[in-house]
Design an enzyme around this catalytic site. Structure first.
Site, PDB file in Angstrom:
ATOM      1  N   SER A 146       4.566  21.377 -16.936  1.00 39.38           N
ATOM      2  CA  SER A 146       3.715  20.624 -18.021  1.00 39.38           C
ATOM      3  C   SER A 146       2.868  21.735 -18.720  1.00 39.38           C
ATOM      4  O   SER A 146       2.930  22.867 -18.158  1.00 39.38           O
ATOM      5  CB  SER A 146       2.777  19.833 -17.102  1.00 39.38           C
ATOM      6  OG  SER A 146       1.485  19.419 -17.993  1.00 39.38           O
ATOM      7  N   TYR A 159      -3.692  18.790 -10.566  1.00 34.10           N
ATOM      8  CA  TYR A 159      -2.554  18.495 -11.148  1.00 34.10           C
ATOM      9  C   TYR A 159      -2.159  19.953 -12.045  1.00 34.10           C
ATOM     10  O   TYR A 159      -0.844  20.159 -11.793  1.00 34.10           O
ATOM     11  CB  TYR A 159      -2.610  17.345 -12.119  1.00 34.10           C
ATOM     12  CG  TYR A 159      -1.496  17.284 -12.886  1.00 34.10           C
ATOM     13  CD1 TYR A 159      -0.338  16.618 -12.502  1.00 34.10           C
ATOM     14  CD2 TYR A 159      -1.428  17.619 -14.252  1.00 34.10           C
ATOM     15  CE1 TYR A 159       0.881  16.489 -13.346  1.00 34.10           C
ATOM     16  CE2 TYR A 159      -0.340  17.524 -15.106  1.00 34.10           C
ATOM     17  CZ  TYR A 159       0.874  16.727 -14.715  1.00 34.10           C
ATOM     18  OH  TYR A 159       1.967  16.745 -15.394  1.00 34.10           O
TER      19      TYR A 159
HETATM   20  N1  NAP Z   1       3.932  11.751 -19.352  1.00 31.28           N
HETATM   21  C1  NAP Z   1       3.290  13.080 -19.544  1.00 31.28           C
HETATM   22  O1  NAP Z   1       2.343  13.143 -20.433  1.00 31.28           O
HETATM   23  C2  NAP Z   1       3.697  14.242 -18.805  1.00 31.28           C
HETATM   24  C3  NAP Z   1       3.489  15.596 -19.462  1.00 31.28           C
HETATM   25  C4  NAP Z   1       3.682  16.859 -18.943  1.00 31.28           C
HETATM   26  C5  NAP Z   1       4.380  16.668 -17.610  1.00 31.28           C
HETATM   27  N2  NAP Z   1       4.756  15.324 -17.082  1.00 31.28           N
HETATM   28  C6  NAP Z   1       5.672  15.453 -15.846  1.00 31.28           C
HETATM   29  O2  NAP Z   1       6.736  14.782 -16.004  1.00 31.28           O
HETATM   30  C7  NAP Z   1       7.172  14.159 -14.986  1.00 31.28           C
HETATM   31  C8  NAP Z   1       7.741  12.859 -15.079  1.00 31.28           C
HETATM   32  O3  NAP Z   1       6.474  11.977 -15.461  1.00 31.28           O
HETATM   33  P1  NAP Z   1       6.582  10.770 -16.494  1.00 31.28           P
HETATM   34  O4  NAP Z   1       5.819  11.140 -17.558  1.00 31.28           O
HETATM   35  O5  NAP Z   1       7.809  10.337 -16.435  1.00 31.28           O
HETATM   36  O6  NAP Z   1       5.784   9.681 -15.646  1.00 31.28           O
HETATM   37  P2  NAP Z   1       6.206   8.244 -14.989  1.00 31.28           P
HETATM   38  O7  NAP Z   1       6.900   7.336 -15.912  1.00 31.28           O
HETATM   39  O8  NAP Z   1       4.970   7.760 -14.262  1.00 31.28           O
HETATM   40  O9  NAP Z   1       7.348   8.650 -13.834  1.00 31.28           O
HETATM   41  C9  NAP Z   1       7.113   9.291 -12.620  1.00 31.28           C
HETATM   42  C10 NAP Z   1       7.963   9.235 -11.632  1.00 31.28           C
HETATM   43  O10 NAP Z   1       7.849   9.935 -10.698  1.00 31.28           O
HETATM   44  C11 NAP Z   1       8.313   9.228  -9.388  1.00 31.28           C
HETATM   45  N3  NAP Z   1       7.246   9.041  -8.328  1.00 31.28           N
HETATM   46  C12 NAP Z   1       6.064   9.471  -8.289  1.00 31.28           C
HETATM   47  N4  NAP Z   1       5.501   9.535  -6.945  1.00 31.28           N
HETATM   48  C13 NAP Z   1       6.586   9.583  -6.272  1.00 31.28           C
HETATM   49  C14 NAP Z   1       6.625   9.734  -4.953  1.00 31.28           C
HETATM   50  N5  NAP Z   1       5.747   9.892  -3.960  1.00 31.28           N
HETATM   51  N6  NAP Z   1       8.231   9.502  -4.280  1.00 31.28           N
HETATM   52  C15 NAP Z   1       9.198   9.574  -5.068  1.00 31.28           C
HETATM   53  N7  NAP Z   1       9.094   9.440  -6.413  1.00 31.28           N
HETATM   54  C16 NAP Z   1       7.829   9.449  -7.064  1.00 31.28           C
HETATM   55  C17 NAP Z   1       8.016   7.792  -9.880  1.00 31.28           C
HETATM   56  O11 NAP Z   1       8.847   6.597  -9.325  1.00 31.28           O
HETATM   57  P3  NAP Z   1       8.091   5.723  -8.216  1.00 31.28           P
HETATM   58  O12 NAP Z   1       6.801   5.341  -8.560  1.00 31.28           O
HETATM   59  O13 NAP Z   1       9.173   4.346  -8.437  1.00 31.28           O
HETATM   60  O14 NAP Z   1       8.230   6.051  -7.005  1.00 31.28           O
HETATM   61  C18 NAP Z   1       8.328   7.773 -11.575  1.00 31.28           C
HETATM   62  O15 NAP Z   1       9.993   7.610 -11.406  1.00 31.28           O
HETATM   63  C19 NAP Z   1       6.048  14.461 -13.727  1.00 31.28           C
HETATM   64  O16 NAP Z   1       6.437  15.632 -13.156  1.00 31.28           O
HETATM   65  C20 NAP Z   1       4.908  14.833 -14.721  1.00 31.28           C
HETATM   66  O17 NAP Z   1       3.986  15.398 -13.955  1.00 31.28           O
HETATM   67  C21 NAP Z   1       4.315  14.209 -17.632  1.00 31.28           C
END
Ligand code: NAP
Length: 273
Positions: A146, A159
């Site tokens: 991130s 985080y």
């Molecule tokens: N969105 C942003 O602004 C942003 C920015 C920078 C980096 N990121 C990173 O991008 C990655 C994906 O995030 P996203 O933005 O796509 O958010 P998201 O839509 O909330 O997706 C998060 C994913 O992680 C899974 N997950 C969370 N806790 C889990 C657990 N205990 N066991 C298994 N799976 C789990 C969730 O699946 P389930 O809930 O079905 O388990 C979901 O598929 C993350 O690492 C996040 O830190 C996001």
């Protein structure tokens, strides 16, 4: 599967596993790999119904999919996943979450679970599959960090630190296995319009749409850079330049900026009913 040491990774015949495939960036990375002709996809997250819906969609378009519903915060469940999936050629370590509250107000159990999902599970999964990739002389790891991993954010201290871990881990891993045919890529997005912010700050204002990238665009950019052998990608020119700009500022100035941002946040939280 044909290794292609100099050019793009060959996907036909490869077995890829994507964590966090039930939503957001992971879901789009899965679709992106399917569009590019991946041999087989293993979809991992907790919400089985969502994984099955995605597997149905991708299978209808000709991609072989397996669903493996796992809570990655539980090391025993991660070990079970590894036992069920002995061979992975391409690992996408994407699952993660953040929680935006002043550290002292945060739920301690949730803070530790964040480290388990964002860091510990990645180590466990890489330890399980990367040695096999290196032995075969072919493979890849895409880790989702991130922008917050470069520039720590107040009220997201755990985080930011968990993502800084991902960044350092990807660098070290690349140095160890890069010369053995394993492409380690760090994808470090800024704000992306996914469920992340709903999870991170329930009820909070969302990042303005103009500043957010779409998960599909982030996935496309990241996968393309990964397959082409780039070590790292910050998707979106505005985020890339923002991160670069902040990183050249002197530390004392950044610390003052961070402290001021936190004071403003505390004041705003204090005004909440
Ligand atoms: N969105 C942003 O602004 C942003 C920015 C920078 C980096 N990121 C990173 O991008 C990655 C994906 O995030 P996203 O933005 O796509 O958010 P998201 O839509 O909330 O997706 C998060 C994913 O992680 C899974 N997950 C969370 N806790 C889990 C657990 N205990 N066991 C298994 N799976 C789990 C969730 O699946 P389930 O809930 O079905 O388990 C979901 O598929 C993350 O690492 C996040 O830190 C996001």
């Amino acid at each position: 599967m044909a290794p292609s040491p100099g050019g793009e990774l060959e996907l036909a015949g490869a077995r890829a596993l994507v964590t966090g495939a039930s939503s957001g960036i992971g879901l789009e990375i899965s679709r992106c790999l399917a569009r590019r002709g991946i041999g087989e996809l293993v979809l991992v997250a907790r919400r089985r119904n969502r994984l099955e819906a995605l597997a149905g969609e991708l299978a209808a378009a000709g991609t072989t999919c397996t669903v493996d519903a796992v809570d990655l915060s539980d090391p025993d469940q991660v070990a079970g996943l590894v036992a069920r999936q002995p061979r992975v050629d391409l690992l996408v370590g994407n699952a993660g979450f953040g929680w935006g509250l002043p550290f002292a107000q945060g739920d301690s159990e949730l803070q530790c679970r964040m480290v388990d999902v964002n860091c510990r599970a990645l180590v466990q999964l890489c330890r399980a599959w990367v040695p096999g990739m290196a032995e075969r002389g072919w493979g890849g790891v895409l880790l989702v960090g991130s922008a917050a991993g470069y520039v720590p954010i107040p009220a997201m201290a755990v985080y930011s630190a968990s993502k800084a871990f991902v960044h350092a881990f990807s660098e070290g891993l690349r140095a160890e296995v890069g010369s053995r045919g394993v492409r380690v890529h760090l994808l470090a997005p800024g704000p992306v319009a996914t469920e992340f912010s709903t999870v991170a700050r329930p009820g909070a204002r969302r990042t303005p749409v103009a500043l957010s990238s779409s998960p599909r665009r982030v996935a496309e950019e990241g996968v393309e850079a990964w397959l082409a052998g780039e070590p790292e990608r910050i998707p979106g020119a505005h985020v890339r330049w923002g991160v670069r700009g902040l990183r050249v500022l002197p530390d004392p100035f950044l610390r003052a900026l961070r402290a001021a941002a936190f004071r403003r946040l505390e004041a705003a939280l204090g005004r909440r009913p």
